[in-house]
Motif scaffolding. Structure first.
Motif, PDB file in Angstrom:
ATOM      1  N   GLY A 102       0.711  -0.661  -0.532  1.00  0.00           N
ATOM      2  CA  GLY A 102      -0.069   0.090  -0.044  1.00  0.00           C
ATOM      3  C   GLY A 102       0.615   1.075   0.226  1.00  0.00           C
ATOM      4  O   GLY A 102       0.539   2.366   0.203  1.00  0.00           O
ATOM      5  N   ILE A 103       1.956   0.494  -0.136  1.00  0.00           N
ATOM      6  CA  ILE A 103       2.888   2.272  -0.364  1.00  0.00           C
ATOM      7  C   ILE A 103       2.996   2.829  -1.679  1.00  0.00           C
ATOM      8  O   ILE A 103       3.449   2.202  -2.764  1.00  0.00           O
ATOM      9  N   PRO A 142       6.197  14.568   0.411  1.00  0.00           N
ATOM     10  CA  PRO A 142       6.461  15.032   1.604  1.00  0.00           C
ATOM     11  C   PRO A 142       5.511  13.943   2.395  1.00  0.00           C
ATOM     12  O   PRO A 142       6.194  13.697   3.907  1.00  0.00           O
ATOM     13  N   ALA A 143       4.809  12.868   1.748  1.00  0.00           N
ATOM     14  CA  ALA A 143       4.140  12.171   2.538  1.00  0.00           C
ATOM     15  C   ALA A 143       5.396  11.095   2.757  1.00  0.00           C
ATOM     16  O   ALA A 143       5.227  10.147   3.741  1.00  0.00           O
ATOM     17  N   LYS A 144       6.539  10.753   1.853  1.00  0.00           N
ATOM     18  CA  LYS A 144       7.412   9.472   1.987  1.00  0.00           C
ATOM     19  C   LYS A 144       8.017  10.307   3.116  1.00  0.00           C
ATOM     20  O   LYS A 144       8.452   9.927   4.635  1.00  0.00           O
ATOM     21  N   ARG A 145       8.658  11.531   3.523  1.00  0.00           N
ATOM     22  CA  ARG A 145       9.326  12.573   4.406  1.00  0.00           C
ATOM     23  C   ARG A 145       8.294  12.038   6.000  1.00  0.00           C
ATOM     24  O   ARG A 145       9.274  12.150   7.055  1.00  0.00           O
ATOM     25  N   LYS A 146       7.258  12.404   6.022  1.00  0.00           N
ATOM     26  CA  LYS A 146       6.401  11.811   7.083  1.00  0.00           C
ATOM     27  C   LYS A 146       6.501  10.463   7.534  1.00  0.00           C
ATOM     28  O   LYS A 146       6.682   9.814   9.078  1.00  0.00           O
ATOM     29  N   GLY A 147       6.451   9.611   6.586  1.00  0.00           N
ATOM     30  CA  GLY A 147       6.400   8.264   6.691  1.00  0.00           C
ATOM     31  C   GLY A 147       8.008   7.324   6.953  1.00  0.00           C
ATOM     32  O   GLY A 147       7.917   6.666   7.691  1.00  0.00           O
ATOM     33  N   ALA A 161       7.610   4.293   4.575  1.00  0.00           N
ATOM     34  CA  ALA A 161       7.223   4.651   2.743  1.00  0.00           C
ATOM     35  C   ALA A 161       8.255   4.872   2.049  1.00  0.00           C
ATOM     36  O   ALA A 161       8.189   4.339   1.492  1.00  0.00           O
ATOM     37  N   VAL A 162       9.140   3.403   2.552  1.00  0.00           N
ATOM     38  CA  VAL A 162       9.999   2.740   2.288  1.00  0.00           C
ATOM     39  C   VAL A 162      10.081   1.736   1.411  1.00  0.00           C
ATOM     40  O   VAL A 162       9.442   0.836   1.909  1.00  0.00           O
ATOM     41  N   SER A 163       9.820   1.737  -0.234  1.00  0.00           N
ATOM     42  CA  SER A 163       9.096   0.028  -0.874  1.00  0.00           C
ATOM     43  C   SER A 163       9.763  -0.396  -1.240  1.00  0.00           C
ATOM     44  O   SER A 163      11.330  -0.744  -1.577  1.00  0.00           O
ATOM     45  N   ARG A 164       9.792  -2.254  -0.813  1.00  0.00           N
ATOM     46  CA  ARG A 164      10.541  -3.137  -1.097  1.00  0.00           C
ATOM     47  C   ARG A 164       9.795  -3.425  -1.983  1.00  0.00           C
ATOM     48  O   ARG A 164      11.214  -4.775  -2.982  1.00  0.00           O
TER      49      ARG A 164
END
Length: 227
Positions: free
Chosen positions: A53-54, A111-116, A120-123
Motif C-alpha cells: 500500500g506504499i 512530503p508523504a515519504k518524509r512523514k512516513g 514509506a520505503v517500498s520493497r
C-alpha cells in the motif's frame, strides 16, 4: 583484575575498524554510481501502490507531476546514473539485479515519504537515496539517515577545510558528497548527490558555496576516512 569491555562496545569498535575508507575510494564509488549504465524495460515502470500500500512513482521520462521535477530514464535505451529511490541502499550491481527481476526503477521523494520515513520505503523498488548513497560511498554496513550521519563525523570549522569525501549535511533533509573546489577562491564546489536537483538520479555538478551556506548545509568529516 582486568575489566572486560561490554560485548556491544567491542562489536562497535570492531565494526568501526572495518568501515575505514580512503578519500580516493569514496570518489571512485561516487563516480561508479554517476556513470553507471543500465537499460530498463516496461516492467521497471511503476506508478501506484505497491503490495504493502506504499505509493511508488518511478522517475521514467513519462512521469510528470505538478510541484516536482519530471522523470528522466527511458525504456529500451541505455541510461546513465542510478535512479533515486526513497530509502534506497542498492549498489550499482544490486540495482542491476533488481532491474532484471522487474523491480520499479526508482521512487521519487514526496512530503508523504518524509512523514512516513522508513514506513514509506517500498520493497518493490530499487535505487539509492541521498544518505544511502553517502553510506555506500563510505562503505557503511547499513544506510545511515541525514539525522544519523553527523554522529559518525566531526563537524568542520569551515567550508574551507572540506576535502574529497567529506559531506555537506542538512539535518533530516538532504546530504551532498564533496568532491573538490572548482576554483582557487573556493567559491564553487564540485558535489555528488542523488535526489531531485537537478534530476532524480546520482549526479555530479557544480554549486556556489554561497548557496549551500544559505541553505544551511553544514560540513562534516567521517571519522573513518583516510587520506
Amino acid at each position: 583484575m582486568t575489566r572486560c569491555l561490554p560485548f556491544l562496545l567491542l562489536a562497535t569498535l570492531f565494526t568501526s575498524c572495518q568501515q575505514s575508507v580512503t578519500r580516493a575510494e569514496v570518489i571512485q564509488m561516487a563516480n561508479a554510481y554517476c556513470l553507471h549504465k543500465w537499460t530498463p524495460t516496461e516492467a521497471n515502470v511503476f506508478h501506484g501502490e505497491d503490495k504493502q500500500g506504499i505509493r511508488v512513482d518511478t522517475p521514467d521520462r513519462d512521469f510528470r507531476q505538478a510541484g516536482t521535477r519530471p522523470g528522466w530514464w527511458v525504456v529500451g535505451e541505455v541510461n546513465e546514473g542510478v535512479p533515486y529511490q526513497w530509502g534506497g541502499f542498492d549498489t550499482p550491481a544490486a540495482f542491476d539485479e533488481k532491474v532484471a527481476q522487474g523491480f520499479a526503477a526508482g521512487d521519487i521523494y514526496t512530503p508523504a515519504k518524509r512523514k512516513g520515513l522508513e514506513d514509506a520505503v517500498s520493497r518493490q523498488a530499487c535505487g539509492v537515496d541521498c544518505s544511502g548513497f553517502i553510506s555506500r560511498c563510505w562503505r557503511l554496513p547499513r544506510a545511515y539517515s541525514t539525522r544519523e550521519l553527523p554522529t559518525l563525523c566531526e563537524e568542520l570549522a569551515s567550508y574551507e577545510d572540506l576535502l574529497a569525501g567529506d559531506i555537506l549535511n542538512r539535518h533530516n533533509d538532504h546530504v551532498l558528497l564533496f568532491g573538490a573546489y572548482r576554483d582557487s577562491a573556493k567559491k564553487v564546489a564540485v558535489v555528488y548527490e542523488t535526489g531531485a536537483p537537478p534530476t532524480w538520479k546520482t549526479v555530479v555538478h557544480h554549486l556556489p558555496v554561497s548557496r549551500l551556506k544559505a541553505k544551511g548545509y553544514r560540513p562534516y568529516r567521517y571519522r573513518g576516512i583516510r587520506d
